[in-house]
Each structure stands twice: as structure tokens, then as C-alpha cells.
Motif scaffolding. Structure first.
Motif, short mmCIF file in Angstrom:
data_model
loop_
_atom_site.label_atom_id
_atom_site.label_comp_id
_atom_site.label_asym_id
_atom_site.label_seq_id
_atom_site.Cartn_x
_atom_site.Cartn_y
_atom_site.Cartn_z
N GLN A 55 0.99 -1.10 -0.12
CA GLN A 55 0.28 0.10 -0.04
C GLN A 55 0.47 1.08 0.27
OE1 GLN A 55 -3.18 -0.51 0.22
NE2 GLN A 55 -2.81 -2.47 -0.27
N ARG A 56 0.06 2.25 -0.71
CA ARG A 56 1.04 3.67 -0.17
C ARG A 56 0.66 4.32 0.46
NH1 ARG A 56 -0.45 6.52 -5.80
NH2 ARG A 56 -2.61 5.50 -5.65
N MET A 57 1.89 4.73 1.15
CA MET A 57 0.98 6.26 2.03
C MET A 57 0.14 7.21 2.05
SD MET A 57 3.97 8.54 4.49
CE MET A 57 4.35 9.55 3.30
N ARG A 58 -1.02 7.49 3.20
CA ARG A 58 -2.31 7.97 2.45
C ARG A 58 -1.62 9.31 3.14
NH1 ARG A 58 -6.62 4.41 5.03
NH2 ARG A 58 -4.43 3.93 6.35
N VAL A 59 -1.95 10.68 3.14
CA VAL A 59 -1.34 12.50 3.09
C VAL A 59 -3.11 12.43 3.37
CG1 VAL A 59 -0.26 13.54 2.77
CG2 VAL A 59 0.64 11.38 2.18
N LYS A 65 -5.91 18.80 2.90
CA LYS A 65 -7.08 19.97 1.62
C LYS A 65 -6.83 20.73 0.83
CE LYS A 65 -10.96 21.10 5.90
NZ LYS A 65 -8.99 20.75 6.42
N TYR A 66 -4.91 20.77 1.16
CA TYR A 66 -4.05 21.38 0.20
C TYR A 66 -3.59 20.39 -0.96
CZ TYR A 66 -4.92 24.24 3.45
OH TYR A 66 -4.91 25.90 4.48
N VAL A 67 -4.11 19.87 -2.16
CA VAL A 67 -3.75 18.85 -2.84
C VAL A 67 -2.96 19.25 -3.72
CG1 VAL A 67 -4.40 17.78 -4.44
CG2 VAL A 67 -6.15 17.94 -2.77
N ASN A 68 -2.50 20.58 -4.14
CA ASN A 68 -2.04 20.86 -5.01
C ASN A 68 -0.11 21.69 -4.61
OD1 ASN A 68 -3.52 21.28 -7.20
ND2 ASN A 68 -4.36 22.82 -7.03
N LEU A 69 -0.65 22.24 -3.50
CA LEU A 69 0.48 22.86 -2.75
C LEU A 69 1.96 21.09 -1.47
CD1 LEU A 69 -0.69 25.22 -0.08
CD2 LEU A 69 1.39 25.32 -1.57
N THR A 70 0.44 19.54 -1.62
CA THR A 70 1.21 19.27 -1.58
C THR A 70 2.02 18.32 -2.34
OG1 THR A 70 -0.67 18.54 0.24
CG2 THR A 70 0.67 16.62 -0.58
N ARG A 71 1.49 18.21 -3.19
CA ARG A 71 1.72 17.92 -4.61
C ARG A 71 2.88 18.28 -5.79
NH1 ARG A 71 -3.50 16.32 -8.12
NH2 ARG A 71 -4.13 14.63 -6.54
N ARG A 72 3.24 19.44 -5.43
CA ARG A 72 4.69 19.96 -5.74
C ARG A 72 5.74 19.83 -4.28
NH1 ARG A 72 0.23 24.29 -6.98
NH2 ARG A 72 0.90 25.36 -5.34
N PHE A 73 5.66 20.27 -3.01
CA PHE A 73 6.26 19.71 -2.35
C PHE A 73 6.59 19.03 -1.86
CE2 PHE A 73 7.79 19.59 1.94
CZ PHE A 73 8.92 20.49 2.67
N ARG A 97 -0.51 8.61 -1.72
CA ARG A 97 -1.57 8.97 -2.63
C ARG A 97 -2.37 9.96 -0.60
NH1 ARG A 97 -6.45 5.81 -1.65
NH2 ARG A 97 -6.21 4.63 0.89
N ILE A 98 -3.12 10.12 -2.23
CA ILE A 98 -3.78 11.87 -1.04
C ILE A 98 -5.22 11.50 -0.82
CG2 ILE A 98 -4.66 14.12 -1.40
CD1 ILE A 98 -2.06 14.94 -2.52
N VAL A 99 -5.85 11.61 0.24
CA VAL A 99 -6.39 11.72 0.64
C VAL A 99 -7.27 13.15 0.72
CG1 VAL A 99 -8.89 10.56 2.27
CG2 VAL A 99 -6.61 8.91 1.65
N GLU A 100 -8.46 13.19 0.14
CA GLU A 100 -8.72 14.71 -0.03
C GLU A 100 -10.16 15.00 1.47
OE1 GLU A 100 -10.20 17.35 -2.70
OE2 GLU A 100 -9.70 15.57 -4.34
N SER A 101 -9.42 15.81 2.69
CA SER A 101 -10.03 16.30 3.80
C SER A 101 -11.04 17.06 3.78
CB SER A 101 -9.06 16.15 4.24
OG SER A 101 -9.77 16.39 5.88
N ALA A 102 -12.70 16.59 4.33
CA ALA A 102 -13.48 17.70 4.11
C ALA A 102 -14.08 18.52 5.33
CB ALA A 102 -14.28 17.22 3.42
N GLY A 103 -12.71 17.13 6.37
CA GLY A 103 -13.10 17.74 7.84
C GLY A 103 -11.98 17.74 8.52
#
Length: 323
Positions: free
Chosen positions: A132-136, A139-147, A157-163
Motif C-alpha cells: 500500500q502507498r502511504m496516505r496523506v 485540503k491542500y492537494v496542489n501544495l502537497t503534490r508540489r512540495f 496517495r492523497i486522501v482529500e479531507s473535508a473535515g
């Protein structure tokens, strides 16, 4: 758009209060046309400006689309929301409030994980052990991918957070998070810690200009006048005026002041007191220096506004807008 200069400001919360105070210091009183429920307004006594009251996120959207000329919003939202932000928007000035950091945070129990390089090792180990890939969670999807890309970390892999993002590791929704924090107390309360080199962005509220808005001659003149007031207030707040009585004929001795004081001589001659503008924090030391040089009396005054022929904020904006 109405043809007026459109300025978008926060419509609620602490950010609204601080934005209102920022404009009020420059003598610009915000007024909502129909009361608190109306999203349009103006600056009292300023006819050529229209105000839009929006959420901080909506302000970024309106600026990027060119539907507002200026706005107050967080740099984190600008960098996250707008692709190629520096081509579409100009961060004119940091405003000194709304400060927060966007950071990578991991469980405090990961005692050997302190850096992004350590995190890369964790991701590789997780992949090897479980497939499995590490889950992150973020809410900052684009900033995270760039960084993460800048640090060469790809096995996640990114888990988008709504809460509440900070609760994701404890709930099992993600291994780590990328979130915004001010004091770090919420991270600590959720048994999380920041990585030493895991700060994506040090954000604060910014005065932002939309480079793609329709900048008519009238809009430019209104912006120049508005930015002049803001610049004059900031300069007045930063400086102190010092008047110094000097012995007859000794004025020339004070024409050159040690650079460490940052003082500007603005008036001398004909027996009148010398007049200096000095950074607020240097005022005491400068007065002490003046007395040591033979000045008999030095007085210090606060300044409301200092208008000058140069307007740094307007020149910054004008250079990007072109003729």
C-alpha cells in the motif's frame, strides 16, 4: 463589473475583523449597503470603489477570474487554488495578520521520523510490507503534490479531507497529514508533530491584485489613490518625527547621521529645529545620540500619515499592469 474599482474583502470571522481594522487605519471605513446580509458595499466617502464581501476562498476565485481588482485573502488559498498564480495575481503586501503555516505532520509515536527524507523511507517500507502507498490527508492537494515532488517523494496517495484533517491518523483514514497550523496546539492534541523541514508555506493575509481584471484609466487612478492612503498610513505607523534644538550654527554637523539609526533629515536652517523621520524602534537611541552631540532638546511625535511623491505599492502594481 460596475466600472468602479472592485475590492473583495472577507465577509466573516476574525479575518473580516482584521481586514476592517487594516482599512480603518488608512481612513477607509467599510460600509455594507443593506446591512450584514448584503455582500456589496463601499468605503464611506469614496465613490469610485465598490466592495464585495465574500469568503476568503471566494475572494481568490473572483480575483483569478478578473471579477475583482484587489482583495484581502490568505496566501495559502492563493497558492493552493490558482494554477500559475504569479502570472494571474500579484501579492502586493503582507498585512501582518492571519499568520499560519502549512505543514507536514506525522504521528508523535514515529520517534525516528523527523524529516522528509525519513518520511520517504517510511513510505518505501510501507509499500514493501503491505503493498500500500502511504496516505496523506489534506485540503491542500496542489501544495502537497508540489512540495512532495520537490523532495522526491512519490510513493504516496492523497486522501482529500473535508473535515478535521488532524483527526485522520487517529481514525485510520491516513498515516500522515498536511494541514495549516498557527500555534501547533491542535497537532499536539491529536498526538502529531511537525517535520523539521516539512513547512510547505508560511502564510498570512495578503493584499492581492488581479492582473487580468479590466484595468481602465479610472480603475488605475482609484487604485493609485487607495494604495497611496495605505502606504501613507504604514509609513506613519513605522516612523517617528523627531525635532531637535541645536546650538546656533551647528546644524550642518547633523546632516550626516550614522546609518544604524535609519534617520532622514527633512528640515534645517534659519535657527529652526532640525526635523528627522526615524524608524520607531530607533527613536530612543537616536535621541540619545543627538543629546550626546550637543542637542539641547529633542521631542518625539507619533505620525498618522506620511505622504510622499513615491508610492511603492502603486509602482509595484503599475509595473505589472504595463501602460
Amino acid at each position: 463589473m460596475s466600472g468602479k474599482l472592485v475590492v473583495a474583502v472577507p465577509s466573516k470571522g476574525r479575518l473580516q475583523e482584521r481586514a476592517n481594522a487594516f482599512f480603518a487605519r488608512a481612513g477607509l471605513r467599510l460600509r455594507q449597503e443593506g446591512g450584514a446580509r448584503d455582500y456589496r458595499g463601499d468605503f464611506e466617502g469614496v465613490d469610485e470603489v465598490e466592495i464585495l464581501f465574500l469568503s476568503a476562498a471566494e475572494i481568490v476565485t473572483q480575483l483569478a477570474a478578473g471579477h475583482a481588482h484587489l482583495g484581502v485573502t490568505g496566501e495559502d488559498l492563493v497558492r493552493e487554488t490558482v494554477a500559475d498564480a504569479d502570472r494571474k495575481l500579484l501579492l502586493l503586501a503582507p498585512l501582518g495578520f492571519g499568520n499560519a503555516d502549512v505543514v507536514v505532520a506525522v504521528p508523535r509515536a514515529w520517534i525516528d521520523v523527523r524529516s522528509m527524507a525519513d518520511l520517504d523511507d517510511v513510505a518505501a517500507a510501507l509499500r514493501a510490507r503491505s503493498g500500500q502507498r502511504m496516505r496523506v490527508a489534506t485540503k491542500y492537494v496542489n501544495l502537497t503534490r508540489r512540495f512532495f515532488g520537490e523532495h522526491g517523494l512519490a510513493d504516496y496517495r492523497i486522501v482529500e479531507s473535508a473535515g478535521a484533517t488532524e483527526g485522520a491518523p487517529a481514525s485510520g483514514a491516513a498515516e500522515i497529514i498536511v494541514d495549516i497550523t498557527t500555534s501547533g496546539s491542535t497537532l499536539a492534541a491529536n498526538a502529531l508533530k511537525r517535520l523539521d523541514d516539512g513547512t510547505l508555506l508560511r502564510s498570512e493575509a495578503q493584499l492581492v491584485a488581479a492582473l487580468r481584471a479590466p484595468w481602465s484609466a479610472g480603475n488605475r487612478d482609484a487604485a493609485r489613490s487607495l494604495l497611496q492612503r495605505i502606504t501613507a498610513e504604514e509609513r506613519g505607523r513605522r516612523l517617528r518625527e523627531i525635532r531637535a534644538d541645536v546650538p546656533a550654527g551647528a546644524g550642518a554637523a547633523f546632516a550626516e547621521v550614522p546609518e544604524m539609526f535609519g534617520a532622514e533629515l527633512h528640515e534645517a536652517g534659519n535657527g529652526a529645529p532640525l526635523r528627522f523621520f526615524v524608524p520607531r524602534e530607533a527613536a530612543h537611541g537616536f535621541c540619545d545620540w543627538l543629546i550626546g552631540k550637543g542637542v539641547t532638546t529633542a521631542t518625539v511625535q507619533e505620525l498618522d500619515f506620511v505622504y510622499t511623491a513615491s508610492n511603492a505599492l502603486w509602482e509595484k502594481l503599475k509595473s505589472r499592469l504595463g501602460e
